[in-house]
Structures are given as structure tokens and as C-alpha cells.
Enzyme design. Structure first.
Site, short mmCIF file in Angstrom:
data_model
loop_
_atom_site.label_atom_id
_atom_site.label_comp_id
_atom_site.label_asym_id
_atom_site.label_seq_id
_atom_site.Cartn_x
_atom_site.Cartn_y
_atom_site.Cartn_z
N LYS A 277 28.88 -3.62 22.20
CA LYS A 277 28.39 -3.25 20.87
C LYS A 277 29.32 -2.21 20.23
O LYS A 277 29.97 -1.46 20.95
CB LYS A 277 26.99 -2.61 21.00
CG LYS A 277 25.87 -3.56 21.32
CD LYS A 277 24.54 -2.80 21.42
CE LYS A 277 23.39 -3.73 21.79
NZ LYS A 277 23.04 -4.72 20.76
N ARG A 351 16.74 -11.92 26.67
CA ARG A 351 16.13 -13.22 26.91
C ARG A 351 16.42 -13.72 28.32
O ARG A 351 15.62 -14.45 28.91
CB ARG A 351 16.60 -14.22 25.85
CG ARG A 351 18.09 -14.45 25.83
CD ARG A 351 18.58 -15.03 24.52
NE ARG A 351 18.55 -14.05 23.43
CZ ARG A 351 18.88 -14.32 22.17
NH1 ARG A 351 19.28 -15.53 21.82
NH2 ARG A 351 18.84 -13.38 21.26
N1 BES Z 1 18.79 -4.99 22.30
C1 BES Z 1 19.35 -5.85 21.35
C2 BES Z 1 18.50 -6.05 20.11
C3 BES Z 1 18.23 -4.82 19.28
C4 BES Z 1 18.94 -4.58 18.14
C5 BES Z 1 17.21 -3.95 19.61
C6 BES Z 1 18.67 -3.48 17.36
C7 BES Z 1 16.94 -2.84 18.83
C8 BES Z 1 17.67 -2.61 17.70
C9 BES Z 1 19.59 -7.23 21.94
O1 BES Z 1 19.84 -7.25 23.30
C10 BES Z 1 20.79 -7.80 21.27
O2 BES Z 1 21.83 -7.22 21.37
N2 BES Z 1 20.60 -8.92 20.58
C11 BES Z 1 21.66 -9.56 19.90
C12 BES Z 1 21.54 -11.04 20.15
C13 BES Z 1 22.73 -11.83 19.68
C14 BES Z 1 23.95 -11.51 20.50
C15 BES Z 1 22.39 -13.29 19.78
C16 BES Z 1 21.55 -9.26 18.42
O3 BES Z 1 20.44 -9.23 17.89
O4 BES Z 1 22.57 -9.01 17.80
ZN ZN Z 2 21.87 -6.90 23.79
#
Ligand code: BES
Ligand code: ZN
Ligand code: ZN
Length: 497
Positions: A277, A351
Site C-alpha cells: 500500500k 477474503r
Molecule cells: N484492509 C483493506 C480494505 C480497507 C481499506 C479497510 C480502507 C479499511 C480502509 C483490504 O485488505 C484491501 O486492501 N482491499 C483492497 C482490495 C483490492 C486489492 C481488490 C482494496 O479495497 O483496495
Molecule cells: Zn489488504
């Protein structure tokens, strides 16, 4: 903070503050407010005439040394239009009043109920609001705001209904509010103070305290059970994973009764892994265990409230790190169910761990599932921080849950689970891939991934990514962890049979 029923006539209650509420309508002063207004020689009418007291939602008017009242202060909270008023407003009014008075060094308060909403349900909501309003995330501040503690709250003007008594309602409100705060404290923890192992210890300690069954699967047991999706995420970190399992059994279980399985995402920190990230806001990813926190809070409450059905909570916990052994985009993992997963993005880790947790919950006998997870950024795009995204199949099962959300005063919105979204997680080389096609619908494709493991078991998925943490405080709730969804889950479990 002690909360008790108060039976003194409200004019002679000697507290630092008496709290009540005012509706936004022409005739503001009836019932107890009329009495107070008379005792104060019509000064409330004067305040209304000057426009200072309107009754608009959550308006706060503080009167010092109110004439004719034994209390030192009178706090009038706006209740908005009477036609729109619901129990949920009472919860917010109580929380907002408590926070306002607490910041002014008040120690003892009495909450006075008005005509209409004053049965046990109202009392419970007020207590929940008081407890939730009392929470601050200042655990790691060495200089606490001194003297800022409300010591006692009295509930006045409430009436026992035909069903449960007021004392029971008060106790239930305390259990629910305190369980919500238990979860909020966990969600607030930084990842160096809350690794998967520590989360498991905290869960175990809570379980022993309230009398829940507990089993913690360590990395050996996890490997033995072939939880390949969970292991795939965990392998990038030096911190070993844990699968936390809590069990509640009713005293006399019915053989035909449903078994509720609660599954919560417990990523104690989400760097994104190799699909790392950006640095901006990454510190927030400590709350990526919010789903596990939610289910731990709900289990704590259920252990004390004792629903008639069995409940099993399964909370997979990992740290998603880009270590030397980390899984890489393109890797294929074999989940516990036997399904193969192509890892397109290591940041879609929630997931994956939920996949094995759902499989395990079913293996342990869950006939109905609810999962809660900070799953996608896409849910924020869809619903902002207003609603929890609520997915589920069959639709009737979801609708039943949404009724509980309404009763609990938690905003949730039904999201689509059409087959088209399922198409988007087809993989070229494995059974499924862990992200969608990149053409939007990220919250629904995430939900479909989990459903691939829930299969035909009635299942609800709550995406709390944008609602589990509040960047801004609200009058009735501090900024930080919100404890959203816990009350709805408790309500649902208590009604399930
Ligand atoms: N933990 C994150 C989602 C999240 C984002 C939680 C902002 C709280 C605040 C999750 O694991 C994630 O990174 N999801 C990705 C999925 C994508 C790579 C398909 C996302 O939402 O960008
Ligand atoms: Zn994530
Ligand atoms: Zn995550």
C-alpha cells in the site's frame, strides 16, 4: 460509571446535572418539561421565545443553577421533529449529553425520560448511548484529561413495560455498551501491541471471564488442517497466524436449533503485502482486525445475555507483511475447502483468511453465517462512512438481519450479489482469483469470493471498512473505533431460533 434507577421526584434530585430532551415543535413544554418550566417561573419559555432553545436535533442548551430544581444544572438536548423521533435518537441524545457534561467536569447526572418513549426498550437504548459515549481512545496518553469522569448516572421517569422490567433493560444496556467498548479498545490497539498471538490471548482471557468455550489454533494446527489461504497471507510475516474459536452453548440446546457462526477478519496490520500500500494513511491499517473485534464484542455480550441458540465465532488472525517468504501476485493457494485461489493482489488478503474461517465454521457445525470485515476500499466509494455494506444470500436471511440493524439503530444498506459479479472472479488458471476484473464492483466481487466458501449456507457479509473507524468525532461518539455492527449482531442472535 455507575448507572442506576432513580426514584426521587425529578425536581428534588440533587445531581450535578439533570438531562432531558426537547422536541422541535411549537408547543415544546408538556409533561415533565411543563413542570420544570413552571418550577423555573417560565424561563424555558423565555429561552424558546428568544430562539436559543429550538429543539433541533442534538442542540445542547445548558442552564446553570436552574431555579426550583435541586440539580445544579439542567441540560436540554434537542430531539428534532417528534414525527421522526425513534429509540435510536434516544441513544444519541444520551451519548451526546454525557460527552458534553463530561468535558465540563460534571460528576453526577440524572437522565429524565419524557412521555411516550420511556419503556424498558428506551431505558436500554439510553444506557447503551451512555456507555458508548463514555469511551475515549486515550489509553496510550500518559497525561489523561484529569477529573473528567462521570461517576454516576441515574435514570428517572422510565416505566416498566409488560415484558422485561427496567432493571433487566438497564443491565442489558450495560452489557451491550460495555461489549461494544471492549471491541473498540481492541480495534484501537496499535499493531505492535496487538499481534495475532496477543489478539488470541486477549480473546482467551475474555472467554474465560464470561464463560465461553475457547480454542486457539496455532500455526501447527493451522497447517495440519490445510488452511492454505490463511497460510498464504501469514507467510510474509515473522508473526505466526492464529485461528481463534469461541463457543457459546445455551443451557438446554434444542437438537433442531440453528447454530450461528460468526466470522471476523483479524488482520492486525495490513501493509498490502508484496502489492504494498502507499505510505499515506497506512497507519490506519491497524484497525484491519475490526471484524474480529466486532465478533469478540458480540460474543462477550452473548455469553452474558444467553440467547437460546448455539453460537460459534471463528476469527482468523494474521499480519499481512511483504517479508522474504511472502506470497506473490500470481501464486496459487489451495484453501482448506480444496478450492484453488489465484492471488492477483496480495492486498486482497481479508477474503483469503475469511475463506478458511468460513470453511472451518461450517465444519464446526454452523448452519447460519455472519461475517464482518474491513474488506474493501470500494465500500467507501459506494456508501461513504454512513452505511455498512450488507451482502447476503438468501435475500430473506439478509432482510431479517437488516431488521435487527434497524432495531439496533445501526445504518446498513443491502448490496447486490448478482451472478455477474461472480463471473468477475473467474481465474484463468485456478478455481477463482482474489480480485475482480478491475471494472468496478469491488465490494460485490469481494463478497462473492467469500460466498464461494459459504456456498449454500445462509450467509451475511458486513463490509465495515468505512464505518469501523471514525476520523471525526460525533457529538455522541468519540473519534476512532466505532464498534459498529455489534448491536445488530447481538439483536439478531437473540432473536434467532
Ligand atoms: N484492509 C483493506 C480494505 C480497507 C481499506 C479497510 C480502507 C479499511 C480502509 C483490504 O485488505 C484491501 O486492501 N482491499 C483492497 C482490495 C483490492 C486489492 C481488490 C482494496 O479495497 O483496495
Ligand atoms: Zn489488504
Ligand atoms: Zn485488509
Amino acid at each position: 460509571m455507575q448507572i442506576q434507577l432513580e426514584s426521587q421526584p425529578f425536581l428534588s434530585i440533587e445531581a450535578d446535572a439533570l438531562i432531558t430532551y426537547v422536541f422541535d415543535r411549537d408547543d415544546k413544554f408538556d409533561g415533565v418539561l411543563a413542570d420544570i418550566n413552571v418550577a423555573m417561573s417560565g424561563r424555558l419559555s423565555a429561552l424558546a421565545a428568544s430562539g436559543e432553545l429550538t429543539g433541533k436535533s442534538l442542540e445542547l442548551v445548558l442552564v446553570h443553577f436552574p431555579q426550583g430544581l435541586a440539580a445544579q444544572r439542567l441540560l436540554l438536548v434537542g430531539a428534532g421533529k417528534p414525527a421522526k423521533f425513534a429509540t435510536a435518537d434516544l441513544r444519541k441524545i444520551a451519548g451526546a449529553a454525557l460527552r458534553y457534561l463530561k468535558s465540563r467536569g460534571v460528576k453526577t447526572v440524572v437522565f429524565l425520560a419524557r412521555e411516550g418513549e420511556r419503556g424498558p426498550e428506551a431505558a436500554q437504548a439510553v444506557v447503551e448511548g451512555l456507555k458508548a459515549g463514555d469511551f475515549e481512545s486515550d489509553k496510550y496518553r500518559t497525561e489523561k484529561k484529569k477529573n473528567r469522569e462521570i461517576q454516576s448516572v441515574g435514570l428517572a421517569g422510565f416505566e416498566a413495560g409488560i415484558g422485561d422490567g427496567l432493571q433487566t433493560a438497564l443491565e442489558r444496556g450495560c452489557v451491550i455498551g460495555e461489549s461494544q467498548n471492549f471491541a473498540r479498545d481492541l480495534i484501537n490497539e496499535p499493531s505492535n501491541k496487538l499481534t495475532p498471538r496477543i489478539l488470541a490471548q486477549r480473546a482467551e482471557a475474555m472467554a474465560r471471564e464470561v464463560g465461553l468455550g475457547v480454542e486457539i489454533l496455532d500455526e501447527r494446527k493451522i497447517a495440519e488442517l490445510k488452511m492454505g489461504a490463511l497460510i498464504g497471507v501469514a507467510q510474509g510475516s515473522v508473526e505466526p497466524p492464529r485461528m481463534i474459536v469461541l463457543r457459546y452453548e445455551p443451557q438446554t440446546p434444542r437438537p433442531e436449533a440453528p447454530v450461528l457462526g460468526l466470522v471476523g477478519k483479524g488482520v492486525t496490520f495490513d501493509t498490502g503485502g508484496i502489492s504494498i500500500k502507499p505510505a499515506n494513511n497506512m497507519e490506519k491499517m491497524k484497525y484491519d482486525m475490526g471484524g474480529a473485534g466486532t465478533m469478540l464484542g458480540a460474543m462477550r455480550a452473548l455469553a452474558l445475555l444467553k440467547p437460546p441458540v448455539s453460537v460459534i465465532a471463528v476469527m482468523p488472525s494474521v499480519e499481512n507483511m511483504p517479508g522474504g517468504r511472502a506470497q506473490k501476485p500470481g501464486d496459487v493457494q489451495v484453501a482448506m475447502s480444496g478450492k484453488t485461489i489465484e492471488v492477483i493482489n496480495t492486498d486482497a488478503e481479508g477474503r483469503m483468511i475469511l475463506a478458511d474461517a468460513v470453511t472451518y465454521a461450517k465444519k464446526l457445525g454452523a448452519t447460519h453465517l455472519i461475517d464482518a470485515a474491513t474488506l474493501t476500499g470500494a465500500i467507501e466509494v459506494a456508501l461513504s462512512n454512513v452505511h455498512v455494506g450488507a451482502f447476503g444470500t438468501p435475500r430473506e436471511y439478509l432482510d431479517k438481519f437488516l431488521e435487527s440493524a434497524k432495531a439496533a439503530g445501526e445504518k446498513m444498506w443491502p448490496m447486490p450479489m448478482d451472478e455477474e459479479y461472480k463471473e468477475m472472479i473467474k481465474s484463468n488458471i485456478a478455481d477463482i482469483r482474489n480480485t475482480g476484473s478491475g471494472k468496478g464492483g469491488g465490494a460485490s466481487t469481494g463478497a462473492w469470493f467469500i460466498k464461494e466458501f459459504a456456498e449454500d449456507t445462509p450467509w451475511i457479509h458486513l463490509d465495515i471498512a468505512s464505518t469501523c473507524w471514525a476520523d471525526e468525532g460525533r457529538p455522541w461518539l468519540a473519534k476512532g473505533p466505532t464498534g459498529i455492527a455489534i448491536r445488530s449482531i447481538i439483536d439478531f442472535a437473540m432473536k434467532l431460533q
